[in-house]
Design an enzyme around this catalytic site. Structure first.
Site, PDB file in Angstrom:
ATOM      1  N   GLY A   5      -2.541  -1.097 -13.939  1.00 53.46           N
ATOM      2  CA  GLY A   5      -2.449  -0.050 -12.922  1.00 53.46           C
ATOM      3  C   GLY A   5      -2.654  -0.688 -11.559  1.00 53.46           C
TER       4      GLY A   5
ATOM      5  CE1 TYR B 232     -15.748   3.314 -10.147  1.00 54.97           C
ATOM      6  CE2 TYR B 232     -14.240   3.451  -8.299  1.00 54.97           C
ATOM      7  CZ  TYR B 232     -14.626   3.856  -9.549  1.00 54.97           C
ATOM      8  OH  TYR B 232     -13.880   4.782 -10.214  1.00 54.97           O
TER       9      TYR B 232
ATOM     10  CB  CYS C 199     -22.595  16.581   5.457  1.00 57.06           C
ATOM     11  SG  CYS C 199     -21.673  17.426   6.721  1.00 57.06           S
ATOM     12  CD  GLU C 200     -22.340  13.536  -0.385  1.00 57.36           C
ATOM     13  OE1 GLU C 200     -22.939  12.617  -0.955  1.00 57.36           O
ATOM     14  OE2 GLU C 200     -21.701  14.416  -0.970  1.00 57.36           O
TER      15      GLU C 200
HETATM   16  N1  LLP Z   1      -5.653   1.163 -19.793  1.00 54.08           N
HETATM   17  C1  LLP Z   1      -6.777   1.866 -20.010  1.00 54.08           C
HETATM   18  C2  LLP Z   1      -7.073   2.332 -21.360  1.00 54.08           C
HETATM   19  C3  LLP Z   1      -7.644   2.143 -18.934  1.00 54.08           C
HETATM   20  O1  LLP Z   1      -8.765   2.822 -19.155  1.00 54.08           O
HETATM   21  C4  LLP Z   1      -7.326   1.672 -17.630  1.00 54.08           C
HETATM   22  C5  LLP Z   1      -8.210   1.951 -16.481  1.00 54.08           C
HETATM   23  C6  LLP Z   1      -6.132   0.965 -17.465  1.00 54.08           C
HETATM   24  C7  LLP Z   1      -5.328   0.717 -18.565  1.00 54.08           C
HETATM   25  C8  LLP Z   1      -5.700   0.443 -16.136  1.00 54.08           C
HETATM   26  O2  LLP Z   1      -6.607  -0.472 -15.613  1.00 54.08           O
HETATM   27  P1  LLP Z   1      -6.204  -1.346 -14.320  1.00 54.08           P
HETATM   28  O3  LLP Z   1      -5.055  -2.229 -14.715  1.00 54.08           O
HETATM   29  O4  LLP Z   1      -5.833  -0.417 -13.226  1.00 54.08           O
HETATM   30  O5  LLP Z   1      -7.439  -2.109 -14.021  1.00 54.08           O
HETATM   31  N2  LLP Z   1     -11.325   4.000 -10.540  1.00 54.08           N
HETATM   32  C9  LLP Z   1     -11.722   2.629 -10.775  1.00 54.08           C
HETATM   33  C10 LLP Z   1     -10.930   1.993 -11.896  1.00 54.08           C
HETATM   34  C11 LLP Z   1     -11.025   2.760 -13.195  1.00 54.08           C
HETATM   35  C12 LLP Z   1     -10.181   2.169 -14.299  1.00 54.08           C
HETATM   36  C13 LLP Z   1     -10.141   3.044 -15.486  1.00 54.08           C
HETATM   37  N3  LLP Z   1      -9.286   2.598 -16.557  1.00 54.08           N
HETATM   38  C14 LLP Z   1     -11.609   1.846  -9.476  1.00 54.08           C
HETATM   39  O6  LLP Z   1     -11.222   2.423  -8.455  1.00 54.08           O
HETATM   40  O7  LLP Z   1     -11.949   0.656  -9.424  1.00 54.08           O
END
Ligand code: LLP
Length: 447
Positions: free
Chosen positions: A304, A345, A371-372
């Site tokens: 992603g 994070y 407001c945080e």
């Molecule tokens: N596959 C599964 C089963 C996942 O849970 C995730 C992400 C991905 C693929 C994709 O991961 P990536 O390639 O994007 O690292 N909101 C957080 C990241 C949460 C990721 C959750 N799962 C942030 O902003 O760092």
């Protein structure tokens, strides 16, 4: 991708994105971002289509020797135009909800290239995905297997499943985005996986299609991926022999560079192997190909952040500058509800002015109006002087940016703009105040 010149040290990101200063003005591809801010207002998200395309293609090329499918993790950025672009590049999609499947279909993606992940799929979601014909459900528990079997039985369908196996490896990333340790809520332990496959095989409305794992996100070394693959090899071979599976999914998680201080201006930095703080598609591929190729399976990848992270910026305008004895606060019109990564994070996003700075930098906090105290984008960061009306870009906000935004403090959701070359498209309108209250009423309907 051409070399870019951004931030305070030119050429920090020579392979990463198409944002650069041209004649002292920050551009996205061929478009001056001041003109985008004038036209659509701020705060606003801007994405570079060329960067998204290039990232996708680079990864796809690096994995070329494999029979593979790159399933873009829709949770990272689910704008229809972004999904459409990726569908046209040949991407599949990794989805986690009925809503994400709906978006993929609306965007021209194919259900039979979607894997459905997540620990809490509801009956309604399973039914919807089955009717649309998803490629596979990645199953996280025995109870979920039973539920999918039951729903498929009712519909008279055979549900394709894979078990998500938790390999118990340390992804060496932030604790909130690490998923492959046995203490995390995800997947089924290696020791139990064989039995759960046997159970799946005995359920009449399931078809075993694959095996899956995912160890976490923002992983900046190839080691943990290879370790996970290595730990699963014997099991994958066993499951392949026993259940005739088609695919092995290694999940997502490839990290990106957020902080230019970690990057070197030397182009060789990007291509040398085994460098801390960054992972290249070559590092990733050379660690995984020797392990995955001999399996003789279709390999799925679920990136992603890697595809869209560096491809987006959040534009914002300075409202006030407040100086206290302790600090200088630069108060901008974007807030934690628009980009929550710093608050959630301790995420670090580079901040650059749209006009290339010439004055020396000084420490300041860049904060939003919510407001945080957690509503900040930078603390004690050395930035050039910023005055009310100046515009800035928060970089690398293309992944987990807009998608995690909310209406907190009754702030309308932001517009999203997709740029390709000189072409500028508003691909999501800014919410209006009316949109904020749509669906609400003073008294509710009588039951
Ligand atoms: N596959 C599964 C089963 C996942 O849970 C995730 C992400 C991905 C693929 C994709 O991961 P990536 O390639 O994007 O690292 N909101 C957080 C990241 C949460 C990721 C959750 N799962 C942030 O902003 O760092």
């Amino acid at each position: 991708m051409h070399a870019v010149d951004i931030g305070f040290s030119p050429d920090h990101f020579p392979q990463v994105h198409l944002f650069s200063y041209i004649d002292g003005a920050l551009h996205c591809e061929g478009v001056n971002l001041e003109s985008v801010a004038d036209r659509f207002g701020t705060p606003a998200y801007v994405y570079s289509a060329g960067t998204i395309r290039s990232n996708f293609q680079r990864l796809n090329r690096a994995l070329d020797p494999l029979d593979r499918l790159i399933c873009f993790a829709v949770k990272a950025n689910s704008n229809l135009a972004v999904l459409n672009l990726l569908a046209r590049e040949g991407a599949g999609f990794d989805i986690v909800s009925a809503g994400e499947l709906f978006r993929v279909l609306r965007a021209g993606g194919r259900a039979d290239r979607c894997t459905f992940a997540g620990v809490g799929k509801t009956r309604e979601e399973i039914e919807y995905a089955l009717r649309e014909g998803v490629y596979c459900f990645n199953v996280e528990s025995e109870a979920e297997l039973e539920r999918i079997n039951e729903v498929a039985g009712k519909l008279g369908l055979l549900a394709p499943v894979a078990i998500r196996v938790n390999p118990d490896v340390d992804a060496r990333t932030h604790k909130f985005i690490s998923t492959g340790k046995s203490k995390n809520k995800f997947g089924i332990g290696l020791d139990r996986a064989g039995d759960v496959y046997a159970k799946a095989a005995a359920l009449p409305h399931l078809k075993i299609r694959g095996i899956q794992t995912h160890i976490g996100s923002q992983i900046l070394e190839a080691g943990p991926f290879a370790e996970a693959a290595q730990k699963l090899l014997a099991l994958v071979t066993e499951i392949k022999n026993r259940h005739d599976i088609e695919f092995f999914s290694i999940g997502g998680g490839i990290g990106i560079v957020y902080d230019p201080a970690l990057a070197s201006g030397d182009p060789a930095w990007w291509t040398s192997t085994d460098h801390p703080h960054r992972i290249t598609t070559e590092d990733y591929a050379s660690a995984l190909l020797p392990l995955l190729t001999p399996l003789g399976l279709r390999i799925l990848f679920e990136p992603g952040r890697f595809v869209v992270g560096n491809a987006g910026v959040l534009l914002s305008t300075v409202q006030y500058v407040k100086t206290t004895p302790a600090k200088t606060f630069t108060i901008v019109d974007a807030a934690m509800n628009d980009l929550i990564r710093p608050a959630l994070y301790e995420g670090w996003h580079e901040i650059v002015p749209l006009k290339k700075p010439s004055a020396p930098a000084a420490p300041m906090d860049v904060v939003g109006p919510v407001c945080e105290s957690g509503d900040f984008f930078a603390q004690d960061r050395e930035l050039p002087p910023l005055a009310p009306g100046d515009r800035i870009a928060l970089l690398s906000a293309g992944a987990y940016g807009f998608v995690m935004s909310s209406n907190y403090n009754s702030r309308p959701l932001l517009p999203e703009i997709l740029i390709e070359g000189a072409d500028v498209r508003l691909v999501r309108k800014r919410q209006t105040l009316e949109d904020l209250v749509a669906g609400e009423s003073l008294t509710g309907d009588a039951a």
